[in-house]
Design a protein around this motif. Structure first.
Motif, PDB file in Angstrom:
ATOM      1  N   GLN A  12       0.831  -1.203   0.000  1.00 25.52           N
ATOM      2  CA  GLN A  12       0.000   0.000   0.000  1.00 25.52           C
ATOM      3  C   GLN A  12       0.867   1.254   0.000  1.00 25.52           C
ATOM      4  N   SER A  13       1.927   1.259   0.799  1.00 32.13           N
ATOM      5  CA  SER A  13       2.832   2.415   0.839  1.00 32.13           C
ATOM      6  C   SER A  13       3.500   2.632  -0.510  1.00 32.13           C
ATOM      7  N   MET A  14       3.878   1.541  -1.172  1.00 32.06           N
ATOM      8  CA  MET A  14       4.529   1.647  -2.479  1.00 32.06           C
ATOM      9  C   MET A  14       3.566   2.221  -3.513  1.00 32.06           C
ATOM     10  N   ALA A  15       2.318   1.772  -3.493  1.00 28.27           N
ATOM     11  CA  ALA A  15       1.322   2.291  -4.434  1.00 28.27           C
ATOM     12  C   ALA A  15       1.005   3.761  -4.138  1.00 28.27           C
ATOM     13  N   THR A  16       0.929   4.123  -2.865  1.00 32.53           N
ATOM     14  CA  THR A  16       0.676   5.513  -2.488  1.00 32.53           C
ATOM     15  C   THR A  16       1.836   6.406  -2.911  1.00 32.53           C
ATOM     16  N   HIS A  17       3.054   5.906  -2.751  1.00 30.15           N
ATOM     17  CA  HIS A  17       4.240   6.658  -3.177  1.00 30.15           C
ATOM     18  C   HIS A  17       4.217   6.860  -4.694  1.00 30.15           C
ATOM     19  N   ALA A  18       3.868   5.812  -5.433  1.00 31.79           N
ATOM     20  CA  ALA A  18       3.791   5.925  -6.900  1.00 31.79           C
ATOM     21  C   ALA A  18       2.754   6.965  -7.299  1.00 31.79           C
ATOM     22  N   SER A  19       1.631   6.981  -6.609  1.00 32.95           N
ATOM     23  CA  SER A  19       0.586   7.965  -6.899  1.00 32.95           C
ATOM     24  C   SER A  19       1.070   9.389  -6.627  1.00 32.95           C
ATOM     25  N   ALA A  20       1.744   9.588  -5.500  1.00 35.84           N
ATOM     26  CA  ALA A  20       2.257  10.917  -5.156  1.00 35.84           C
ATOM     27  C   ALA A  20       3.306  11.368  -6.158  1.00 35.84           C
ATOM     28  N   ARG A  21       4.169  10.437  -6.567  1.00 34.78           N
ATOM     29  CA  ARG A  21       5.224  10.806  -7.512  1.00 34.78           C
ATOM     30  C   ARG A  21       4.617  11.115  -8.887  1.00 34.78           C
ATOM     31  N   GLN A  22       3.600  10.356  -9.292  1.00 33.43           N
ATOM     32  CA  GLN A  22       2.945  10.626 -10.574  1.00 33.43           C
ATOM     33  C   GLN A  22       2.271  11.990 -10.550  1.00 33.43           C
ATOM     34  N   SER A  23       1.705  12.385  -9.416  1.00 33.79           N
ATOM     35  CA  SER A  23       1.102  13.713  -9.295  1.00 33.79           C
ATOM     36  C   SER A  23       2.148  14.808  -9.449  1.00 33.79           C
ATOM     37  N   ALA A  24       3.312  14.605  -8.843  1.00 33.70           N
ATOM     38  CA  ALA A  24       4.394  15.586  -8.970  1.00 33.70           C
ATOM     39  C   ALA A  24       4.867  15.683 -10.425  1.00 33.70           C
ATOM     40  N   ILE A  25       4.987  14.544 -11.090  1.00 27.82           N
ATOM     41  CA  ILE A  25       5.421  14.529 -12.485  1.00 27.82           C
ATOM     42  C   ILE A  25       4.391  15.218 -13.373  1.00 27.82           C
ATOM     43  N   ALA A  26       3.109  14.948 -13.130  1.00 23.61           N
ATOM     44  CA  ALA A  26       2.049  15.591 -13.913  1.00 23.61           C
ATOM     45  C   ALA A  26       2.083  17.107 -13.724  1.00 23.61           C
ATOM     46  N   GLY A  27       2.332  17.550 -12.495  1.00 18.60           N
ATOM     47  CA  GLY A  27       2.454  18.980 -12.237  1.00 18.60           C
ATOM     48  C   GLY A  27       3.636  19.594 -12.967  1.00 18.60           C
ATOM     49  N   ASN A  28       4.742  18.864 -13.026  1.00 18.98           N
ATOM     50  CA  ASN A  28       5.917  19.343 -13.762  1.00 18.98           C
ATOM     51  C   ASN A  28       5.605  19.498 -15.245  1.00 18.98           C
ATOM     52  N   ILE A  29       4.952  18.483 -15.817  1.00 24.86           N
ATOM     53  CA  ILE A  29       4.618  18.531 -17.241  1.00 24.86           C
ATOM     54  C   ILE A  29       3.646  19.672 -17.525  1.00 24.86           C
ATOM     55  N   ALA A  30       2.675  19.856 -16.637  1.00 30.76           N
ATOM     56  CA  ALA A  30       1.697  20.933 -16.831  1.00 30.76           C
ATOM     57  C   ALA A  30       2.354  22.309 -16.780  1.00 30.76           C
ATOM     58  N   ASN A  31       3.457  22.428 -16.057  1.00 31.90           N
ATOM     59  CA  ASN A  31       4.136  23.713 -15.916  1.00 31.90           C
ATOM     60  C   ASN A  31       5.423  23.787 -16.719  1.00 31.90           C
ATOM     61  N   ALA A  32       5.539  22.983 -17.753  1.00 35.46           N
ATOM     62  CA  ALA A  32       6.773  22.940 -18.549  1.00 35.46           C
ATOM     63  C   ALA A  32       7.082  24.274 -19.219  1.00 35.46           C
ATOM     64  N   VAL A 103       7.595   5.242 -12.530  1.00 37.47           N
ATOM     65  CA  VAL A 103       6.452   5.226 -11.618  1.00 37.47           C
ATOM     66  C   VAL A 103       5.463   4.131 -12.016  1.00 37.47           C
ATOM     67  N   ARG A 104       5.237   3.980 -13.313  1.00 42.53           N
ATOM     68  CA  ARG A 104       4.336   2.914 -13.781  1.00 42.53           C
ATOM     69  C   ARG A 104       4.863   1.550 -13.345  1.00 42.53           C
ATOM     70  N   HIS A 105       6.173   1.352 -13.484  1.00 44.35           N
ATOM     71  CA  HIS A 105       6.789   0.095 -13.071  1.00 44.35           C
ATOM     72  C   HIS A 105       6.647  -0.106 -11.557  1.00 44.35           C
ATOM     73  N   GLN A 106       6.837   0.963 -10.780  1.00 44.26           N
ATOM     74  CA  GLN A 106       6.699   0.865  -9.331  1.00 44.26           C
ATOM     75  C   GLN A 106       5.277   0.497  -8.940  1.00 44.26           C
ATOM     76  N   HIS A 107       4.300   1.091  -9.613  1.00 44.30           N
ATOM     77  CA  HIS A 107       2.899   0.781  -9.306  1.00 44.30           C
ATOM     78  C   HIS A 107       2.576  -0.665  -9.668  1.00 44.30           C
ATOM     79  N   GLU A 108       3.056  -1.129 -10.808  1.00 44.05           N
ATOM     80  CA  GLU A 108       2.843  -2.524 -11.201  1.00 44.05           C
ATOM     81  C   GLU A 108       3.505  -3.480 -10.213  1.00 44.05           C
TER      82      GLU A 108
END
Length: 128
Positions: A12-32, A103-108
């Motif tokens: 659960q912690s690993m999946a939550t971490h992947a979700s948080a990291r994906q959110s940070a990455i999405a924010g980076n891409i949105a603000n490129a 992140v996708r690999h970590q979630h899988e």
């Protein structure tokens, strides 16, 4: 009873971490293209999980506890300072896409651990 099993907590912690990291990455891409924006990332899962285990790190248990950013889910955020563009933006789309694959690999991996542990638990209980 079963929610206290360490393997399920870790998955659960690993999946939550992947979700948080994906959110940070999405924010980076949105603000490129945002001038002066600094790319953000989340500390590695190993470091975050180790800090939770030893109790040495501060862990937020709810949104009002320790005033952390909601997108980070309590994980330590890191700001990139290198590779600035002329407008002061440090986002590299290529790097963000590579991180997204990680992140996708970590979630899988988290899902595979959870499914495997669940299968073992079911087998030990005599169910299939």
């Amino acid at each position: 009873m079963f929610e206290k099993l360490d393997i399920f907590k870790m998955a659960q912690s690993m999946a939550t971490h992947a979700s948080a990291r994906q959110s940070a990455i999405a924010g980076n891409i949105a603000n490129a293209d945002t001038p002066g924006f600094k790319a953000r990332d989340i500390a590695s899962f190993a470091d975050s999980f180790r800090n939770q285990d030893t109790g040495s790190g501060l862990v937020a248990t709810r949104t009002t506890h320790l005033a952390y950013e909601s997108a980070s889910h309590g994980f330590k955020q890191i700001t990139a300072e290198e590779n600035m563009s002329p407008n002061g933006n440090s986002v590299s789309l290529e790097t963000e896409m590579m991180k997204s694959g990680e992140v996708r690999h970590q979630h899988e991996t988290a899902l595979a651990i959870y499914k495997s542990a669940l299968g073992i638990l079911r087998t030990s209980l005599g169910r299939r």
